[in-house]
Design an enzyme around this catalytic site. Structure first.
Site, short mmCIF file in Angstrom:
data_model
loop_
_atom_site.label_atom_id
_atom_site.label_comp_id
_atom_site.label_asym_id
_atom_site.label_seq_id
_atom_site.Cartn_x
_atom_site.Cartn_y
_atom_site.Cartn_z
N LYS A 13 -6.83 -2.74 10.21
CA LYS A 13 -7.51 -3.69 9.45
C LYS A 13 -8.64 -3.27 10.74
CE LYS A 13 -6.98 -5.80 14.02
NZ LYS A 13 -7.82 -6.44 14.90
N ASP A 138 -0.41 -9.76 15.63
CA ASP A 138 -0.98 -9.54 15.40
C ASP A 138 0.25 -9.19 13.79
OD1 ASP A 138 -3.65 -9.71 16.37
OD2 ASP A 138 -3.95 -7.25 16.58
#
Length: 293
Positions: A13, A138
């Site tokens: 990401k 995350d």
């Protein structure tokens, strides 16, 4: 029940921006960000075992098996679901460790998604996200599986559509410990909050990474990479194309381009002492379609 899954993707990401808008009484920082999935991935192989043993089959430099988030994720799911199955796991690393692209968290999320399927645990996405939060802030995002507007300390996720673009990512060759950024006195902690409806078109918003200035002070290599990449960015007042900036707490930096050809052309010019690669923006986690088939 299937016995194995091979080449399961664990995508990276990028933080298209990362604003720190406050700090809670317990010391945790309040964030706003957009997490963007890209098609640069680690890959994992899973084979079901009937003896309940969980093992990582290969060596991963710098990550002992007992500390690996992949092994810990499998153990957590096994305990939570009371599964009698085990797994042999092979991890093929492509993503840099300590680069701000979420590699370890993504590996853990793919492990939870794959073994939930292989072991027939039948946990919902929400349940898996709650488990994942025990492993890292995350991890729930990667289980959520879509690009997200992120708030709170990283636990509040709203799906968001992001612009189609290609990213050139540079690894400057340094590792940035996240605590060193959050503890810095110079860290900006009062950026004005934005709304999800502002993204990505608000021309009055300085879409930036509030951690970048501190990281650049601590590691000149990051500043050098951003300065070099900035000469190629296509100026825009919004986030249609991401300007050159650092992702997460570093150390990777990136810039957005309209076409793969443009990104590749710049990639060929990256100084040889940096590692660089091109990735495409994804709209959803590839494991979503994998597990629906």
């Amino acid at each position: 029940m299937p016995r194995e899954l091979k080449n399961c993707p664990a995508p990276a990401k990028l933080n298209l921006f990362l604003h720190i808008i406050g700090r809670r009484a317990d010391g945790y920082h309040l964030l706003q960000s957009v997490f963007q999935l890209i098609d640069r991935c680690d890959y994992l192989d899973f084979t079901v075992r009937s003896d309940g043993i969980i093992e990582r089959a290969n060596q991963v430099a710098g990550v002992p098996a007992e500390l690996d988030l992949v092994v810990r994720a499998a153990q957590l799911l096994q305990k939570h679901s009371q599964s009698s199955y085990g797994a042999t796991i092979t991890l093929h690393k492509n993503l840099p460790m300590g680069g701000g692209v979420g590699g370890g968290s993504s590996d853990a999320a793919t492990t939870l998604l794959a073994l939930n399927h292989l072991w027939n645990c039948q946990l919902s996405t929400t349940e898996l996200m709650q488990l994942g939060l025990q492993l890292g802030a995350d991890v729930p995002f990667f289980i959520f599986g879509s690009n997200a507007f992120v708030e709170g300390i990283g636990e509040q996720l709203q799906e968001v559509q992001t612009p189609e673009q290609y990213f050139l990512v540079i690894e400057p060759g340094v590792n940035v410990p996240t605590p060193s950024i959050f503890s810095a006195k110079e860290l900006t902690r009062d950026t004005k909050a934005v709304r999800i409806t502002d993204f990505p078109d608000a021309t009055t918003v300085a879409w930036k990474n509030d951690m970048q200035a501190v990281a650049c002070t601590l590691h000149s290599e990051i500043k050098e990479a951003i300065d070099w990449l900035s000469q190629f960015q296509q100026e825009s007042g919004n986030l249609r194309l991401a300007s050159a900036k650092m992702t997460g707490s570093g150390s990777c930096v990136f810039c957005g381009f309209e076409t793969e050809k443009q990104a590749n052309e710049v990639c060929t010019q990256v100084p040889k002492h940096w590692k660089a690669w091109v990735a495409k923006a994804l709209q959803q986690h590839p494991m979503k379609s994998w597990l629906q088939n």
